[in-house]
Design an enzyme around this catalytic site. Sequence first.
Site, PDB file in Angstrom:
ATOM      1  N   ASP A   1       0.819  -1.214   0.000  1.00 24.70           N
ATOM      2  CA  ASP A   1       0.000   0.000   0.000  1.00 24.70           C
ATOM      3  C   ASP A   1       0.852   1.264   0.000  1.00 24.70           C
ATOM      4  OD1 ASP A   1      -2.393  -1.424   0.025  1.00 24.70           O
ATOM      5  OD2 ASP A   1      -2.409  -1.551   2.219  1.00 24.70           O
TER       6      ASP A   1
ATOM      7  N   ARG B   1     -10.449   0.642   5.975  1.00 26.75           N
ATOM      8  CA  ARG B   1      -8.981   0.570   6.075  1.00 26.75           C
ATOM      9  C   ARG B   1      -8.373   1.864   6.585  1.00 26.75           C
ATOM     10  NH1 ARG B   1      -5.343   0.310   0.768  1.00 26.75           N
ATOM     11  NH2 ARG B   1      -4.529   2.349   1.348  1.00 26.75           N
TER      12      ARG B   1
HETATM   13  C1  OGA Z   1      -6.272  -2.927   0.710  1.00 29.48           C
HETATM   14  C2  OGA Z   1      -6.296  -4.131  -0.136  1.00 29.48           C
HETATM   15  C3  OGA Z   1      -7.299  -6.297  -0.285  1.00 29.48           C
HETATM   16  C4  OGA Z   1      -8.648  -6.905  -0.118  1.00 29.48           C
HETATM   17  O1  OGA Z   1      -7.288  -2.634   1.352  1.00 29.48           O
HETATM   18  O2  OGA Z   1      -5.215  -2.299   0.771  1.00 29.48           O
HETATM   19  O3  OGA Z   1      -5.426  -4.332  -0.919  1.00 29.48           O
HETATM   20  O4  OGA Z   1      -8.724  -8.146  -0.236  1.00 29.48           O
HETATM   21  N1  OGA Z   1      -7.320  -4.948   0.098  1.00 29.48           N
HETATM   22  O5  OGA Z   1      -9.602  -6.162   0.109  1.00 29.48           O
HETATM   23 MN    MN Z   2      -3.780  -2.903  -0.524  1.00 27.76          MN
END
Ligand code: OGA
Ligand code: MN
Length: 287
Positions: free
Chosen positions: A111, A278
Amino acid sequence: MKEDAPFQFRRLGAAVGAEIVDLDLSRPVNDQTFAAVRRAFLESNGLLVFRDQHITPEQHIAFSRRFGPLMIHVLDKFLLPGHPEILRVSNVVENGEPIGLGDAGRIWHSDLSYTAEPSLGSLLYALEIPSEGGDTSFANMADAYDALPAEIKQRIDGKSAVHSYGHSYAKFSGSKFRPKLTEKQKNEVAEVVHPVVRTHPESGRKALFVNEGFTSRIVGLPDAESRELLELLFAHSTQPQFVYRHHWQDHDLLFWDNRCTIHLAHGCPPELRRHMHRTTVKGDAPY
Ligand code: OGA
Ligand code: MN
């Protein structure tokens, strides 16, 4: 883990990942417990799964902030109203409009590696999981580095690579989750350069720091050679021996280390709801 940790710690994958049970993050976490969480994070090789959490956005943000300042995602459309520290990772559509980034992470990535001071780690909290699919895989980039043939280690030694948000964004053009970036957003995510191999500031271990999602080329190599080497590194780092695939349970909170792991969203059938929050903790400039 030390026997006296105030929670249970169980390894999940051989390569990466451990779960923590009997820790309630809706209650105050004292400094001693927090220190044990940090140790567990390192010992897990970069992924903790906190089971059965029932936390508000405020609690999610407050817990995340203990690891460092939070980063605000460039796609402001998908930030939780009133709480821009939370990115909605969601395929839910309301009044014809997606409320979150529904196709987040569909290519292996770390990320915000496209920022000058990339993320230390992300905390993704499952509010609704689909009855089928929706797994997320994680790869251990320190193990991947160690396992490289000496000849490849020599080729990447001292090299840097360009990380670019636009590079992967272009691959999703046309997706309803990918609004056209404004000039301001494009400036915010201008390309950056990072070492191909970085040293983890806490464990001291070297890890590969290139990912298919955001790494566009290796500095100082002819295009074809850069492409060939990157493709070799991408394929190498996602081999099964380095990967743990997480099948989500309701109310899991995952905390992964973006400095030494990459991850991939496997996706779920589009008609099934998947809704997550997130936060993204800022880290240091890689070295
Ligand atoms: C994120 C991502 C993966 C998912 O939120 O950074 O990559 O499976 N998510 O949602
Ligand atoms: Mn991600």
